[in-house]
Design a protein around this motif. Structure first.
Motif, PDB file in Angstrom:
ATOM      1  N   PRO A   9       0.826  -1.210   0.000  1.00 36.81           N
ATOM      2  CA  PRO A   9       0.000   0.000   0.000  1.00 36.81           C
ATOM      3  C   PRO A   9       0.859   1.258   0.000  1.00 36.81           C
ATOM      4  N   LYS A  26      -3.611   6.879  -4.492  1.00 38.79           N
ATOM      5  CA  LYS A  26      -3.333   5.913  -3.425  1.00 38.79           C
ATOM      6  C   LYS A  26      -3.615   4.525  -3.977  1.00 38.79           C
ATOM      7  N   ILE A  28      -3.718   0.034  -2.879  1.00 35.43           N
ATOM      8  CA  ILE A  28      -3.467  -1.129  -2.013  1.00 35.43           C
ATOM      9  C   ILE A  28      -2.186  -1.794  -2.494  1.00 35.43           C
ATOM     10  N   SER A  29      -2.026  -1.848  -3.812  1.00 37.20           N
ATOM     11  CA  SER A  29      -0.806  -2.344  -4.441  1.00 37.20           C
ATOM     12  C   SER A  29      -0.310  -1.259  -5.391  1.00 37.20           C
ATOM     13  N   ARG A  33      -1.571  -0.557  -9.385  1.00 39.40           N
ATOM     14  CA  ARG A  33      -2.274   0.702  -9.667  1.00 39.40           C
ATOM     15  C   ARG A  33      -1.519   1.545 -10.690  1.00 39.40           C
ATOM     16  N   THR A  58      -0.328   1.029   6.042  1.00 39.53           N
ATOM     17  CA  THR A  58      -1.712   0.602   5.882  1.00 39.53           C
ATOM     18  C   THR A  58      -2.406   1.408   4.785  1.00 39.53           C
ATOM     19  N   GLU A  59      -3.576   0.924   4.391  1.00 42.21           N
ATOM     20  CA  GLU A  59      -4.395   1.649   3.410  1.00 42.21           C
ATOM     21  C   GLU A  59      -4.872   2.980   3.985  1.00 42.21           C
ATOM     22  N   ALA A  62      -2.248   5.525   3.726  1.00 43.04           N
ATOM     23  CA  ALA A  62      -2.153   5.974   2.329  1.00 43.04           C
ATOM     24  C   ALA A  62      -3.256   6.973   2.013  1.00 43.04           C
TER      25      ALA A  62
END
Length: 108
Positions: A9, A26, A28-29, A33, A58-59, A62
């Motif tokens: 993230p 932003k 998660i990966s 993205r 963490t998300e 981000a």
């Protein structure tokens, strides 16, 4: 031109050829993205000259960092959050006989 980004993230900053940040996103990966911005139908791809990224724990981290960076740099392609308002929150009043639900910008 596709940078080697981690499968973690974080936040990524897309820059144009003058080095100006034109988009903050932003993910998660970060790796997945960023790859999505290079699809043939991407309107942003022709303007991409460089990409930086910041890995977060963490998300949620981000998400917060993205909001801060958008407010700081005012990227051209981020239309949301450029107005320096805060994210909307849902408030539930609990000190009333009939609790109400409303949208607020600040947590009080």
């Amino acid at each position: 031109m596709l940078p080697q980004a981690p499968d973690k993230p974080g936040v990524y900053l897309i820059k144009d050829k003058s080095g100006r940040i034109i988009y903050v996103g932003k993910a998660i990966s970060i790796a997945k993205r960023i790859r999505s911005h290079f699809r043939p139908d991407s309107k942003l791809a022709p303007h991409i000259a460089d990409i930086d990224y910041i890995v977060t724990s963490t998300e949620l981290e981000a998400l917060i960092l993205e909001a801060v960076l958008i407010k700081k740099h005012h990227p051209r392609y981020n239309v949301l959050l450029r107005d320096d308002k805060q994210y909307p929150y849902i408030k539930l009043t609990v000190n009333e006989e009939w609790p109400a639900v409303c949208m607020v910008r600040k947590i009080a």
